[in-house]
Design an enzyme around this catalytic site. Structure first.
Site, PDB file in Angstrom:
ATOM      1  CB  CYS A  33      -0.902  -0.014   1.224  1.00 24.77           C
ATOM      2  SG  CYS A  33      -1.958   1.452   1.371  1.00 24.77           S
ATOM      3  CB  CYS A  36      -0.341   2.135   5.684  1.00 22.20           C
ATOM      4  SG  CYS A  36      -1.077   0.592   5.093  1.00 22.20           S
ATOM      5  CB  CYS A  81      -5.046  -0.812   2.361  1.00 23.43           C
ATOM      6  SG  CYS A  81      -3.760  -1.209   3.569  1.00 23.43           S
ATOM      7  CB  CYS A  84      -4.335   2.670   5.919  1.00 22.15           C
ATOM      8  SG  CYS A  84      -4.184   2.623   4.109  1.00 22.15           S
ATOM      9  CB  CYS A 105      -9.126  -4.324 -11.797  1.00 24.04           C
ATOM     10  SG  CYS A 105      -8.730  -3.168 -13.103  1.00 24.04           S
TER      11      CYS A 105
END
Length: 119
Positions: A33, A36, A81, A84, A105
């Protein structure tokens, strides 16, 4: 976080297709991510979908969470995510049938790539 990352990760915008350098990543490693650093996907689960966005058939266990999105007038499964809550993209049922049948995707701008030899 750049304005473009903020737009995707926090406002659920979509990057322009074929604009991410992550489309061309094939070396072994982990996609994390961009907000984070949480591990999301491994290169071994990446495939060429022809859509213009990085696509994966399987996330890292516990790396992503799901929600629903009807912004386009129909229901889609949204991918976030798991740490976060940042918007990553969507998951569809048109992925490789020999594996999961899923296509995650994902907006490339929502991720960073860490090569396996850098971990």
């Amino acid at each position: 976080m750049s304005p473009q990352e903020y737009a995707v990760l926090r406002k659920a915008a979509t990057e322009t297709p074929h604009s991410s350098e992550l489309n061309d990543i094939h070396e072994s490693g982990t996609f994390v991510c961009a907000a984070c650093g949480n591990e999301l996907y491994k290169t071994k689960h990446k495939f060429e979908s022809g859509t213009g966005w990085p696509s994966f058939d399987l996330p890292v266990e516990g790396g992503v969470a799901y929600g629903s999105d009807s912004k386009l007038g129909y229901q889609r499964d949204e991918v976030h995510c798991a740490d976060c809550g940042g918007h990553l993209g969507h998951v569809f049922d048109d992925g490789p049938q020999e594996t999961t049948g899923k296509r995650h995707c994902i907006n490339g701008i929502a991720m960073n790539f860490i090569p396996a030899d850098k971990k």
